[in-house]
Design an enzyme around this catalytic site. Structure first.
Site, mmCIF file in Angstrom:
data_model
loop_
_atom_site.group_PDB
_atom_site.id
_atom_site.type_symbol
_atom_site.label_atom_id
_atom_site.label_comp_id
_atom_site.label_asym_id
_atom_site.label_seq_id
_atom_site.Cartn_x
_atom_site.Cartn_y
_atom_site.Cartn_z
ATOM 1 C CE LYS A 23 -3.943 -2.264 0.132
ATOM 2 N NZ LYS A 23 -3.800 -3.702 0.280
HETATM 3 C C1 LIG Z 1 -5.126 -4.530 0.884
HETATM 4 C C2 LIG Z 1 -6.596 -4.526 0.791
HETATM 5 C C3 LIG Z 1 -7.412 -5.024 1.806
HETATM 6 C C4 LIG Z 1 -6.923 -5.805 2.990
HETATM 7 O O1 LIG Z 1 -5.912 -5.283 3.665
HETATM 8 P P1 LIG Z 1 -4.888 -6.251 4.466
HETATM 9 O O2 LIG Z 1 -4.066 -5.256 5.208
HETATM 10 O O3 LIG Z 1 -4.127 -7.019 3.440
HETATM 11 O O4 LIG Z 1 -5.684 -7.112 5.353
HETATM 12 C C5 LIG Z 1 -8.774 -4.902 1.669
HETATM 13 N N1 LIG Z 1 -9.326 -4.323 0.622
HETATM 14 C C6 LIG Z 1 -8.588 -3.854 -0.397
HETATM 15 C C7 LIG Z 1 -9.264 -3.203 -1.545
HETATM 16 C C8 LIG Z 1 -7.192 -3.949 -0.357
HETATM 17 O O5 LIG Z 1 -6.476 -3.490 -1.383
#
Ligand SMILES: *Cc1c(COP(=O)(O)O)cnc(C)c1O
Length: 391
Positions: A190
């Site tokens: 992210k």
């Molecule tokens: C990364 C992501 C998640 C989940 O996040 P985690 O930290 O991996 O549990 C949920 N929704 C979207 C759209 C994502 O890109």
């Protein structure tokens, strides 16, 4: 050492996190401090995030999935409730809805934004609908005015899966600085990463207190030794090691954001130019929405014109990889997964998501990329598309 290695192009992954020396030093300091799990650095990170979001309460969790689960619990969503969401997301989005015992209702996407189609949301609302859970794919928000007016009209909660949208905006306001419950992920890929982690922006202190309990076994504390448990909580806390990484990332974010936007602009110039050079100016390769005010450019995704190609996405990904170019799939439509098919969902109910889920491709985009990388990727893609164009 062989000289050959210089002729092999370096591999460009589809994404790579950036952690500077200051971050590494800050982690060392926490590890040496004698307190490594949730403590003072977490409190400091939550305060910094609250500042970032204009003073709204913020609580952190072990990952984005736990954050969304707790958001649903804070909103009191459970058995018998319906939550409207998009089929083009990481499966966590609908898994957490199932996890609290509610029913995900999938609404088709807009082919241009690739986000949930708000025109179709209105048609999916039933007396059981309790919430809308939009996803801002690649960091592009939906029309936030429409979203909240729809929610208000039908008295629905909004749980924003803003996992990809840290730093994104709507009409000059940061995503998370307004609205209902807004959930972010700090997973490694992210825009802001704590390796794993997430945060929830809440409406008030009562919700924040409940979220705190839910992330640690439902525990309440009174005085020095008073302890009680009055709700069923889990073990979803974020550690100080992660929090200190987040504090450093928050400082780096403006630099990273600028670099992402610069690279995205280059894609918009270079991809059409390379297609034209290859004689492919009429090939309908779909680029993202060219939005440089709202999007945080979490990803740069193209939609392949599969009908005009004699190769599928997997073949094109393999050939890109042979050129040293990593790509990703974000995402196949959730309703095509076995669990969801077994629950009675059908891919064909959301035909736009079905098509885009089959043909969307994430090209490399991360702050550490060079300008030359963009050129190499665009040339490689054009070459492969040319080789596979149907006559
Ligand atoms: C990364 C992501 C998640 C989940 O996040 P985690 O930290 O991996 O549990 C949920 N929704 C979207 C759209 C994502 O890109």
């Amino acid at each position: 050492m062989s000289n050959n290695s210089s002729s092999i192009p370096k591999f460009i992954p589809f994404t790579r996190p950036s952690f500077n020396q200051e971050t590494i030093d800050a982690v060392s300091e926490v590890l040496r401090s004698g307190w490594v799990t949730s403590g003072p650095k977490l409190a400091e990170f939550e305060a910094a995030l609250s500042d970032y979001f204009g003073g709204r309460p913020v609580r952190c969790f072990a990952n984005g999935t736990a954050t969304m689960k707790i958001a649903l619990q804070v909103a009191g969503i459970g058995a018998g409730d319906e939550v409207i969401t998009t089929p083009i997301s990481w499966v966590a989005t609908s898994n957490v809805i199932l996890g609290v015992g509610a029913k995900p209702v999938f609404v088709d996407i807009d082919p241009v934004t690739r986000n949930i189609d708000l025109d179709k949301v209105a048609l999916a609302i039933t007396p059981k609908t309790r919430a809308i859970m939009p996803v801002y794919l690649a960091g592009l928000p939906v029309d936030m005015d429409r979203l909240y007016s729809l929610a208000q009209q039908s008295n629905l909660r909004v749980i924003e899966d803003a996992a990809q949208a840290f730093g994104s905006q709507w009409q000059g306001k940061k995503i998370g600085s307004f609205g209902d419950l807004v959930s972010f992920s700090f997973q490694a890929n992210k825009n802001l990463s704590t390796v794993e982690g997430g945060c929830l922006v809440l409406n008030n202190d009562a919700e924040a207190k409940l979220a705190e309990k839910l992330r640690l076994q439902g525990l309440t504390r009174q005085g020095m030794d008073g302890m009680d448990v009055d709700v069923l909580g889990g073990k979803d806390n974020l550690t100080d090691v992660n929090a200190v990484i987040g504090l450093q990332q928050l400082k780096q974010l403006p630099t990273y954001q600028t670099r992402r936007a610069t690279l995205a602009r280059q894609y918009f110039d270079v991809i059409p130019a390379e297609l034209k050079l290859a004689g492919l100016e009429n090939l309908p390769l779909e680029l993202p929405v060219e939005n440089f005010t709202d999007s945080n450019w979490h990803m740069f995704q193209v939609v392949l014109p599969l009908k005009q190609l004699n190769a599928d996405r997997a073949q094109i990904m393999t050939e890109l990889k042979e050129l040293g170019i990593g790509t990703g799939v974000h995402y196949p439509a959730i309703t095509g997964f076995t669990l969801y098919k077994d629950l009675g969902y059908k891919l064909s109910d959301t035909p736009i998501a079905e098509r885009i889920g089959r043909s969307i491709l994430t090209l490399p985009l991360f702050p550490g990329m060079t300008d030359e990388d963009i050129g190499r990727i665009a040339r490689g893609l054009a070459e492969i598309l040319k080789n596979h164009r149907k006559n």
